[in-house]
Design a protein around this motif. Structure first.
Motif: not given
Length: 383
Positions: A38-44, A46-50
């Motif tokens: 589900s997180k991939k649906a909101l790519p913003y 996903i940060g550098l640490d991920d």
């Protein structure tokens, strides 16, 4: 250790004794996967640490699981074949040398050596499986040790044979390979996560493991250890994230000839896999909490009351000290027509190969699962 079925989403009426084929997911691992998807649906979000921190954690967990002194010797791989291809890309070959393998080894640990043998003028020395059942492991190990000589370049083995659970004495094999300056590469897919294993004790050159069996993770993600003889080696692909300073996204076009430290150069591109990495990490967290030695002991305890009962049916099983308890085979006195269909009809899931049945329990199984399997087999054999 007590039964852990409540941690899995297996239906109560199902007896699943086939984790050597593929593990079910833990409920928590499934939840992590869905959340990550589900997180991939909101790519913003996903940060550098991920890109880096979850991978670092996964490497540390694997290092703890198999007793690796430095987690930087761990690489993220998509498959066993990828890991073996990396090994093959970094071994000094000499014409006339030998690669030692065992009979009916899993193909991902064979095809690459066939290719290397043809390319470099090598011989593959395959050690056949002994026909005996009692003492099979002892005889097979002795034959492997005898095959290692000054001609040997590489010994590529599993810790546990995927088809029948035969246990290979890696400590003795390592000692012999060191005497002859040969590489020892281990496919740990059918053992790591269910059988105690120590890189620090065995000192192999590389260990490769898929994640979707005894590591209880998703398909298409695995882990690999690469030892000192691979430091400074050549990866089989050139991806940006394995280069030094890749954490600095603003500087990525300042092309960097140096790699990240140690085994990081061997990791697959897009290693940050935002879905699979958190899933496998959660699975390893649970395995570490349970303790691998406890998993092995649990499998022994639930199967123990039925081992002699299988033998009373005329079946052959290896002695306890020559096989593992999380994966073993039962040799039938004869092939039974329609046996798999009979077992499937009772929702008993297991692997059958000719007159061998491969049994692979885990902590979601109980003695009742073995009881159901035993009585179904007995009934089929009476007809």
């Amino acid at each position: 250790m007590q039964n852990q079925r409540h941690k899995f989403r297996l239906p109560e009426e199902v007896t699943y004794l086939n984790i050597a084929y593929m593990s079910p997911l833990l409920r928590e691992v499934e939840e992590v996967g869905l959340k990550s998807l589900s997180k991939k649906a909101l790519p913003y979000e996903i940060g550098l640490d991920d890109f880096f921190k979850p991978v670092e954690l996964l490497k540390k967990q694997f290092a703890q699981l198999v007793d690796i002194g430095d987690h930087r010797n761990v690489a993220i791989i998509p498959s066993v074949s990828y890991g073996m291809a990396t090994v093959a890309n970094n071994i000094p070959y000499r014409k006339g040398g030998e690669i030692v393998v065992v009979d009916e080894q899993f193909p991902s640990n064979i095809y690459i050596w066939q290719k290397m043998a043809a390319r470099h003028g090598l011989t593959i020395r395959t050690i056949p499986a002994p026909k005996v059942i009692p003492q099979k492991g002892k005889v097979w190990n002795a034959q492997v040790l005898e095959a290692i000589s000054d001609k040997t370049i590489l010994v590529a083995l599993p810790n546990v044979h995927w088809a029948d659970g035969t246990f290979f004495d890696l400590a003795a094999i390592r000692e012999k390979t060191q005497r002859h300056d040969a590489f020892l590469v281990i496919d740990g897919t059918q053992s790591i996560g269910a059988l105690p294993f120590s890189v620090s004790q065995i000192k192999p050159d590389a260990v490769i493991a898929a994640g979707y069996k005894w590591l209880l993770g998703p398909y298409s993600l695995g882990l690999a250890y690469f030892g000192e003889r691979f430091e400074g080696g050549d990866p089989i692909e050139e991806n940006w994230i394995n280069r030094l300073g890749s954490e600095n996204f603003a500087g990525l076009v300042n092309y960097q000839p140096q790699y990240q430290e140690k085994a990081a150069r061997f990791s697959v591109g897009e290693l940050s896999n935002f879905i699979h990495v958190p899933m496998l990490s959660k699975a390893l967290e649970q395995i570490l909490d349970w303790g691998v030695e406890n998993i092995q002991d649990y499998c022994r305890r639930i199967a123990a009351p039925y081992i002699d009962r299988f033998r009373e049916l005329g079946c052959e099983l290896a002695d306890d000290d020559e096989r593992c308890h999380h994966l073993f085979s039962i040799r039938l006195p004869r092939q039974i027509e329609g046996l798999k269909e009979k077992l499937d009809a009772e929702k008993i899931y297991i692997s059958i190969r000719g007159d061998f049945i491969r049994v692979a329990p885990h902590v979601f199984n109980t003695e009742n699962d073995f009881d159901r399997f035993y009585h179904c087999l007995k009934k089929a054999m009476e007809k």
